[in-house]
Motif scaffolding. Structure first.
Motif, PDB file in Angstrom:
ATOM      1  N   ILE A  49      -5.106 -25.489  21.128  1.00  0.00           N
ATOM      2  CA  ILE A  49      -6.102 -26.411  21.693  1.00  0.00           C
ATOM      3  C   ILE A  49      -6.679 -25.814  22.978  1.00  0.00           C
ATOM      4  CG2 ILE A  49      -6.380 -28.658  22.840  1.00  0.00           C
ATOM      5  CD1 ILE A  49      -6.436 -28.898  19.791  1.00  0.00           C
ATOM      6  N   GLY A  50      -5.845 -25.204  23.809  1.00  0.00           N
ATOM      7  CA  GLY A  50      -6.336 -24.547  25.026  1.00  0.00           C
ATOM      8  C   GLY A  50      -7.338 -23.449  24.704  1.00  0.00           C
ATOM      9  N   ALA A  51      -7.025 -22.632  23.700  1.00  0.00           N
ATOM     10  CA  ALA A  51      -7.947 -21.561  23.289  1.00  0.00           C
ATOM     11  C   ALA A  51      -9.259 -22.153  22.780  1.00  0.00           C
ATOM     12  CB  ALA A  51      -7.293 -20.684  22.226  1.00  0.00           C
ATOM     13  N   ARG A 172     -20.034 -41.827  24.663  1.00  0.00           N
ATOM     14  CA  ARG A 172     -20.454 -41.315  23.349  1.00  0.00           C
ATOM     15  C   ARG A 172     -19.428 -40.283  22.905  1.00  0.00           C
ATOM     16  NH1 ARG A 172     -22.744 -36.896  21.504  1.00  0.00           N
ATOM     17  NH2 ARG A 172     -23.213 -36.061  23.549  1.00  0.00           N
ATOM     18  N   LEU A 173     -18.806 -40.517  21.745  1.00  0.00           N
ATOM     19  CA  LEU A 173     -17.838 -39.564  21.213  1.00  0.00           C
ATOM     20  C   LEU A 173     -18.567 -38.284  20.827  1.00  0.00           C
ATOM     21  CD1 LEU A 173     -14.975 -38.841  20.322  1.00  0.00           C
ATOM     22  CD2 LEU A 173     -15.494 -39.904  18.116  1.00  0.00           C
ATOM     23  N   GLU A 174     -18.246 -37.227  21.519  1.00  0.00           N
ATOM     24  CA  GLU A 174     -18.874 -35.930  21.251  1.00  0.00           C
ATOM     25  C   GLU A 174     -18.117 -35.199  20.148  1.00  0.00           C
ATOM     26  OE1 GLU A 174     -20.224 -32.045  21.256  1.00  0.00           O
ATOM     27  OE2 GLU A 174     -18.214 -32.443  21.990  1.00  0.00           O
ATOM     28  N   ARG A 175     -16.768 -35.269  20.183  1.00  0.00           N
ATOM     29  CA  ARG A 175     -15.969 -34.656  19.121  1.00  0.00           C
ATOM     30  C   ARG A 175     -14.511 -35.092  19.202  1.00  0.00           C
ATOM     31  NH1 ARG A 175     -16.589 -28.428  20.919  1.00  0.00           N
ATOM     32  NH2 ARG A 175     -18.319 -29.276  22.061  1.00  0.00           N
ATOM     33  N   LEU A 176     -13.839 -34.926  18.084  1.00  0.00           N
ATOM     34  CA  LEU A 176     -12.409 -35.128  17.965  1.00  0.00           C
ATOM     35  C   LEU A 176     -11.849 -33.870  17.323  1.00  0.00           C
ATOM     36  CD1 LEU A 176      -9.742 -36.772  17.892  1.00  0.00           C
ATOM     37  CD2 LEU A 176     -10.520 -37.734  15.707  1.00  0.00           C
ATOM     38  N   VAL A 177     -10.908 -33.247  18.007  1.00  0.00           N
ATOM     39  CA  VAL A 177     -10.328 -31.991  17.532  1.00  0.00           C
ATOM     40  C   VAL A 177      -8.823 -32.174  17.412  1.00  0.00           C
ATOM     41  CG1 VAL A 177     -10.032 -29.533  18.027  1.00  0.00           C
ATOM     42  CG2 VAL A 177     -12.126 -30.696  18.722  1.00  0.00           C
ATOM     43  N   THR A 178      -8.276 -31.737  16.296  1.00  0.00           N
ATOM     44  CA  THR A 178      -6.835 -31.795  16.084  1.00  0.00           C
ATOM     45  C   THR A 178      -6.357 -30.431  15.580  1.00  0.00           C
ATOM     46  OG1 THR A 178      -7.006 -32.464  13.762  1.00  0.00           O
ATOM     47  CG2 THR A 178      -7.002 -34.238  15.419  1.00  0.00           C
ATOM     48  N   PRO A 179      -5.077 -30.142  15.717  1.00  0.00           N
ATOM     49  CA  PRO A 179      -4.570 -28.888  15.150  1.00  0.00           C
ATOM     50  C   PRO A 179      -4.894 -28.771  13.660  1.00  0.00           C
ATOM     51  CG  PRO A 179      -2.950 -29.781  16.643  1.00  0.00           C
ATOM     52  CD  PRO A 179      -4.029 -30.837  16.483  1.00  0.00           C
ATOM     53  N   ARG A 180      -4.811 -29.894  12.943  1.00  0.00           N
ATOM     54  CA  ARG A 180      -5.121 -29.866  11.503  1.00  0.00           C
ATOM     55  C   ARG A 180      -6.584 -29.510  11.260  1.00  0.00           C
ATOM     56  NH1 ARG A 180      -3.008 -34.706   8.129  1.00  0.00           N
ATOM     57  NH2 ARG A 180      -1.173 -33.413   8.241  1.00  0.00           N
ATOM     58  N   LEU A 182      -8.526 -27.762  13.217  1.00  0.00           N
ATOM     59  CA  LEU A 182      -8.709 -26.347  13.561  1.00  0.00           C
ATOM     60  C   LEU A 182      -8.182 -25.447  12.452  1.00  0.00           C
ATOM     61  CD1 LEU A 182      -7.794 -26.280  17.357  1.00  0.00           C
ATOM     62  CD2 LEU A 182     -10.069 -26.240  16.305  1.00  0.00           C
ATOM     63  N   LYS A 183      -7.048 -25.817  11.879  1.00  0.00           N
ATOM     64  CA  LYS A 183      -6.473 -25.033  10.780  1.00  0.00           C
ATOM     65  C   LYS A 183      -7.403 -25.070   9.581  1.00  0.00           C
ATOM     66  CE  LYS A 183      -2.115 -24.445   8.257  1.00  0.00           C
ATOM     67  NZ  LYS A 183      -2.674 -23.828   7.118  1.00  0.00           N
ATOM     68  N   ALA A 184      -7.931 -26.249   9.254  1.00  0.00           N
ATOM     69  CA  ALA A 184      -8.827 -26.390   8.120  1.00  0.00           C
ATOM     70  C   ALA A 184     -10.093 -25.563   8.305  1.00  0.00           C
ATOM     71  CB  ALA A 184      -9.195 -27.859   7.894  1.00  0.00           C
ATOM     72  N   ALA A 185     -10.573 -25.438   9.545  1.00  0.00           N
ATOM     73  CA  ALA A 185     -11.788 -24.670   9.823  1.00  0.00           C
ATOM     74  C   ALA A 185     -11.567 -23.177   9.666  1.00  0.00           C
ATOM     75  CB  ALA A 185     -12.280 -24.972  11.246  1.00  0.00           C
TER      76      ALA A 185
END
Length: 187
Positions: A49-51, A172-180, A182-185
């Motif tokens: 997440i930091g990266a 305004r929700l700009e984005r939601l990021v999860t480890p899952r 990121l892995k899927a991407a």
């Protein structure tokens, strides 16, 4: 690349990054909840997440972090990626905090930073995120309604220049990021 220290999105002057601590070890007898440490996966997810934050210019000027061991270890795992490193404030109120307490801690930062990172715990952090959002990415809003997983990062943009004016349904929700996600991407 967007640098959160100088947000240049029309009508957006403040950016809030809410991060649930990374995956922690299960509770064990004799070890208090505040002392639970990150699981090996938690260290990996926090660094990832930091990266991500660094790569996408999500660099806060200040970070408010709960004093629990797992939130501190989450911070220590992601902070090396953030340059310049944000000013750190340990805030005891964030441990097991309600949404209202989280709002209070954010409001008290005033004009100290255009972009603010809060690392805390569920259920308060999840509830705070849901209560702050009025609009934004519909898919991300639906995923957020389902829950905020460990190492889940919620990015919410606000008009204004003073956290003291923070109020529910103001962002305004700009984005939601999860480890899952990121892995899927990367698969």
């Amino acid at each position: 690349m967007l640098d959160c220290r100088a947000v240049e999105i029309d009508a957006v002057a403040m950016r809030l990054l809410l991060l649930r601590h990374a995956k922690a070890e299960k509770a064990t007898p004799g070890v208090g909840d505040r002392e639970r440490e990150l699981a090996p996966r938690g260290f990996k997810d926090a660094a990832r997440i930091g990266a991500y934050m660094a790569h996408h210019g999500l660099i806060p000027g200040r970070a408010l972090v709960s004093p629990a061991r797992r939130t501190r270890e989450t911070w220590e795992s992601l902070a090396p990626a953030l340059r310049p490193e944000p000013e750190l404030d340990d805030d005891d109120r964030l441990y097991d905090a309600s949404a209202a307490t989280i709002f209070e801690a954010i409001r008290e930062t005033g004009r100290a930073a255009q972009a603010l990172l809060v690392i805390g715990h569920n259920p308060g952090l999840h509830e705070a995120a849901r209560r702050l959002i009025a609009s934004g990415d519909l898919d991300a809003r639906e995923r957020l309604n389902e829950g905020l997983p460990t190492s889940g990062l919620v990015v919410i943009d606000f008009a204004g220049d003073d956290w003291g004016t923070l109020h529910p349904r103001g962002g305004r929700l700009e984005r939601l990021v999860t480890p899952r996600s990121l892995k899927a991407a990367t698969d």
